[in-house]
Design a protein around this motif. Structure first.
Motif, PDB file in Angstrom:
ATOM      1  N   GLU A  10      -0.764  12.005  -4.094  1.00 46.73           N
ATOM      2  CA  GLU A  10      -1.258  11.814  -5.451  1.00 46.73           C
ATOM      3  C   GLU A  10      -1.325  13.156  -6.169  1.00 46.73           C
ATOM      4  O   GLU A  10      -1.778  14.160  -5.621  1.00 46.73           O
ATOM      5  CB  GLU A  10      -2.628  11.153  -5.446  1.00 46.73           C
TER       6      GLU A  10
ATOM      7  N   LEU B 155     -10.798  -1.050  -3.271  1.00 52.64           N
ATOM      8  CA  LEU B 155      -9.414  -0.901  -2.827  1.00 52.64           C
ATOM      9  C   LEU B 155      -8.517  -1.649  -3.806  1.00 52.64           C
ATOM     10  O   LEU B 155      -8.809  -2.766  -4.207  1.00 52.64           O
ATOM     11  CB  LEU B 155      -9.226  -1.500  -1.427  1.00 52.64           C
TER      12      LEU B 155
ATOM     13  N   ARG C 133       6.158   1.532   0.559  1.00 51.58           N
ATOM     14  CA  ARG C 133       4.911   0.785   0.702  1.00 51.58           C
ATOM     15  C   ARG C 133       4.810   0.202   2.115  1.00 51.58           C
ATOM     16  O   ARG C 133       5.808  -0.121   2.759  1.00 51.58           O
ATOM     17  CB  ARG C 133       4.842  -0.385  -0.290  1.00 51.58           C
TER      18      ARG C 133
ATOM     19  N   TYR D 207      -4.047  -1.787  -5.052  1.00 53.59           N
ATOM     20  CA  TYR D 207      -2.703  -1.245  -4.852  1.00 53.59           C
ATOM     21  C   TYR D 207      -1.938  -1.420  -6.157  1.00 53.59           C
ATOM     22  O   TYR D 207      -2.156  -2.371  -6.905  1.00 53.59           O
ATOM     23  CB  TYR D 207      -1.976  -1.967  -3.710  1.00 53.59           C
TER      24      TYR D 207
ATOM     25  N   ARG E 108      -2.565   6.623 -12.968  1.00 53.07           N
ATOM     26  CA  ARG E 108      -2.478   7.559 -11.842  1.00 53.07           C
ATOM     27  C   ARG E 108      -1.016   7.883 -11.582  1.00 53.07           C
ATOM     28  O   ARG E 108      -0.117   7.099 -11.932  1.00 53.07           O
ATOM     29  CB  ARG E 108      -3.130   6.962 -10.583  1.00 53.07           C
TER      30      ARG E 108
ATOM     31  N   GLN F 162      -2.931   5.949   0.673  1.00 53.22           N
ATOM     32  CA  GLN F 162      -4.076   5.051   0.569  1.00 53.22           C
ATOM     33  C   GLN F 162      -4.596   4.614   1.941  1.00 53.22           C
ATOM     34  O   GLN F 162      -5.739   4.160   2.052  1.00 53.22           O
ATOM     35  CB  GLN F 162      -3.698   3.788  -0.217  1.00 53.22           C
TER      36      GLN F 162
ATOM     37  N   LEU G 200      -9.645   1.269   4.008  1.00 57.09           N
ATOM     38  CA  LEU G 200      -8.411   0.514   4.170  1.00 57.09           C
ATOM     39  C   LEU G 200      -7.882   0.623   5.594  1.00 57.09           C
ATOM     40  O   LEU G 200      -7.490  -0.385   6.201  1.00 57.09           O
ATOM     41  CB  LEU G 200      -7.345   0.995   3.177  1.00 57.09           C
TER      42      LEU G 200
ATOM     43  N   TRP H  26       0.815  -1.218   0.000  1.00 61.49           N
ATOM     44  CA  TRP H  26       0.000   0.000   0.000  1.00 61.49           C
ATOM     45  C   TRP H  26       0.843   1.259   0.000  1.00 61.49           C
ATOM     46  O   TRP H  26       1.787   1.405   0.781  1.00 61.49           O
ATOM     47  CB  TRP H  26      -0.918   0.000   1.224  1.00 61.49           C
TER      48      TRP H  26
END
Length: 756
Positions: A165, A605, A615, A607, A217, A60, A65, A56
């Motif tokens: 992001e 959800l 992560r 990843y 993304r 996120q 989550l 992840w």
């Protein structure tokens, strides 16, 4: 080790293809399946293993989550785990870069910049002369004071400050009328502007914007960079790698695979290159250590920089890897390893210098062997094809969906069909040209050959001729010729035994009449003849050739070794041109494939595939059954180590020294968890529910290596070193408590360490 990064480095001199060419999308299983809490009950071998799939990104970890992770066992507040503007757990983690590439992970364990990581990472790459001279990777090293800590060359640390992001900021500036490649060009320009704005002329900040989900993304990662990295403590190799097989992911193992580094900065706290006046870095966060031990079913998590995964690429890419990439890479790495082993047997000094490279090649070879076995054993390609058939049926149920996705699978099929025509030949040529030193020398003279071949060119100057001979001499003096011949013979045999239509014409001309059972000997004889005929092996002959006037050099017959290089390089150029024709089909199709699969699976959800960005993964302490049904306990203990330690007198001494091996609680040496990790996670701290270190990640178990392509919770495990064993070895090897006084030991109440 970050194996994919290593492969990519080998390709850079000749094979410059962006990582996105063969990387793809990634999604999780459905949110309900991925996050459903499960009961851990029954006997150890019959427990239901939680589905701990997921690498992840930190932004996120919110909403659904975060709630799911709390249900699994996480106790930390979101802001403690990650906060973009305040000190949080992420700033206690470091990405360790060696020679410019991400190689592993470490964690700050003191306010004075002390870093805990893996053994190999602490000496990989080009280290200081004193480390090589004293053979510290084998004998171990301990600095009894800060001024005795050894600088590591070509090491940098990236401390993650922020991860956010920026998809909207980029894609809102891209008109829908742009073609795919026009979008890519404008995206790069926008990224550069965003990076410049965030960096704002700060010298020790690095800002990266990475694509995720095949470019659907984008996330920005911001790092503080440390350039002065020093070795503090390295245990002897016999302790670090104690196992039945010298591979990072063997299980069961009893390896004390750890090391300590330290980060230094200038007196203003800024990252700068090595200087005696530099001072220890004071991290915003350092991680406490919990010595109460781990038990079966305990919740765990890792923070680190997994290198690369390919889980949701298409069946066409998997087929390409299995049939065209992996076999050639296996042949190539076997040849390189044989060469290194031969050279090491002839000279102990060479063996010391080759320690890191030999270990890296052995692990890369084992990695691809286990990947190939996983493809064959688990029917991964067939499973992917079934998913894609369902995807196609789903697309057909809606006219707009069908219009958008109807050509995706055909384009991917077409792309990899083109790639397969020359991919295996290309991979083999790249490995040979980039790794064989005899071919490297021949490349010097091939350049001279091209120069003199143009009648308009004048002769080289005396300075240029001297530089050519100097380059030749430098390489020749640092190789074992017989070892390099062995590697070349093995690689030529691999090239000569490719499927019909893929063998380079020059090899067909040389060996086309040989039966397969005689081919290897014929190639060996040919390479032996090269040594007799070519000036590549003889500096005196080379100097005589270079000293010839240009007209005489033009009239001289081609050197056979230079001719071999020329033919290989020309074939490489031709094959690469053909291979790259698949890229215009692949890139847009891969992006649409990732987008479509996300919509098809309807994940709330997901990843993205690993790409050396920070992560979080979560897991539980648990064993596993192999495909033959044998249960592997999640713990190895000192009693087993003592009973089986015949390899090293030093190791015997360590295990007999203290009450650790006789502890009533029987603390573990290594343990397994279901944390979802891959190469690049080496050195990641294994944390408990409160964010305290309970262990150190080494790698994946052999059955779990295929998890880079296909996740299977039955087999995917992380192998870890128990933090108590690390502290025990630190005390016994150092003989003092200098570092122990720096490290924050948690006062967590002792819990049961019964191993179930």
């Amino acid at each position: 080790m970050h194996f994919k990064g290593y492969i990519y480095q080998l390709f850079l001199p000749l094979f410059i293809i962006t990582a996105s060419v063969l990387s793809g999308c990634a999604t999780s299983s459905s949110a309900q399946q991925t996050m459903a809490p499960e009961q851990l009950n029954g006997t150890p071998e019959n427990r239901i293993v939680p589905n701990d799939q997921g690498m992840w990104l930190l932004p996120q970890i919110d909403g659904i989550l975060y709630k799911a992770l709390k249900n699994k066992g996480l106790k930390l507040a979101k802001s403690t785990l990650y906060h973009p503007e305040k000190a949080s757990l992420n700033q206690g983690i470091v990405r360790i870069n060696i020679n410019g590439s991400s190689s592993g992970t470490g964690a700050f364990v003191s306010p004075k910049g002390l870093i805990l990581t893996n053994h190999r990472i602490a000496y990989d790459g080009k280290t200081s002369a004193s480390i090589i001279k004293n053979n510290y990777p084998k004998t171990g090293f301990y600095a009894d004071a800060m001024d005795s800590e050894l600088p590591l060359e070509n090491y940098t640390l990236y401390i993650p400050i922020e991860q956010k992001e920026v998809t909207h900021q980029i894609q809102s500036q891209l008109p829908d009328t742009l073609t795919y490649y026009e979008q890519q060009q404008q995206t790069q320009s926008i990224k550069k502007r965003l990076i410049a704005q965030r960096k704002d002329s700060t010298d020790d900040l690095i800002v990266e914007i990475n694509d995720f989900w095949s470019g659907n993304r984008q996330f920005m990662s911001v790092y503080k960079v440390i350039q002065d990295v020093r070795l503090v403590h390295l245990p002897p190799k016999a302790v670090a790698e104690y196992t039945n097989a010298p591979l990072a992911w063997s299980w069961p193992t009893h390896g004390g695979d750890y090391a300590f580094l330290r980060a230094y900065v200038d007196t203003n706290g800024q990252g700068s290159s090595y200087d005696d006046a530099n001072i220890p870095f004071q991290p915003a966060t350092h991680l406490p250590i919990d010595t109460s031990g781990v038990a079966a079913d305990d919740f765990t998590m890792t923070l680190g920089f997994p290198g690369q995964t390919y889980r949701n690429e298409s069946s066409f890419s998997f087929e390409f890897y299995k049939n065209h990439r992996n076999p050639v890479l296996l042949d190539s790495y076997r040849a390189i390893l044989k060469s290194l082993q031969y050279a090491d047997e002839q000279d102990s000094g060479t063996a010391i210098k080759n320690t890191s490279r030999r270990a890296s090649i052995a692990n890369v070879l084992a990695y691809y062997r286990d990947v190939q076995h996983g493809f064959e054993k688990h029917n991964i390609i067939e499973k992917k094809r079934t998913l894609e058939k369902d995807f196609e049926m789903w697309a057909r149920k809606d006219s707009l969906r069908f219009l958008r996705y109807r050509r995706v699978l055909k384009q991917l099929d077409q792309a990899y069909d083109i790639a397969s025509q020359s991919g295996d030949l290309l991979y083999g040529l790249v490995q040979a040209i980039n790794n064989n030193k005899l071919l490297k020398i021949a490349g010097f003279y091939n350049a001279y050959r091209r120069h003199r071949g143009d009648s308009a060119n004048t002769d080289l100057t005396q300075k240029q001729k001297k530089n050519l001979i100097t380059q030749h001499k430098k390489v020749l003096e640092n190789i074992n010729i017989e070892a390099q011949k062995l590697m070349l013979s093995e690689m030529l045999y691999s090239q000569a035994t490719l499927p019909d239509g893929k063998v380079m014409f020059y090899l067909i001309r040389l060996f086309g009449g040989a039966e397969k059972q005689d081919l290897k000997q014929e190639i060996t004889n040919y390479v032996d003849s090269l040594e007799q005929q070519s000036f590549i092996f003889d500096l005196t002959k080379a100097k005589k050739f270079v000293d010839l006037p240009i007209d005489s050099a033009r009239a001289t017959p081609a050197d056979p070794m230079v001719e071999l290089y020329k033919k290989m390089f020309e074939t490489y150029q031709f094959s690469r041109k053909n291979y790259l024709q698949h890229v215009p089909y692949l890139r847009p199709a891969q992006r649409r494939y990732a987008e479509g699969m996300l919509a098809f699976k309807n994940d709330t959800l997901s990843y993205p595939d690993a790409n050396s960005t920070l992560r979080l993964s979560t897991g539980h302490v648990t064993g596993y059954k192999n495909t033959e049904g044998t249960y592997h306990n999640p713990f190895t203990t000192p009693s087993e180590l003592a009973a089986n330690s015949t390899k090293s007198a030093a190791l015997n001494k360590y295990i007999q020294l203290s009450t650790y091996a006789d502890s009533v609680d029987s603390p573990v040496i290594n343990f397994l968890t279901s944390n979802d990790i891959t190469g690049g996670n080496s050195g990641s701290p294994v944390l408990n529910k409160d964010g305290e270190i309970v262990g150190l990640a080494i790698g994946s178990n052999p059955k779990g290596v295929i998890g880079d392509y296909h996740y299977n919770r039955k087999f995917k495990r992380a192998i870890n070193v128990d933090i108590r064993y690390i502290l025990f070895l630190l005390k016994e090897i150092s003989g003092d408590d200098r570092l122990l006084k720096e490290i924050q030991i948690s006062s967590t109440i002792q819990k049961s360490t019964t191993h179930k």
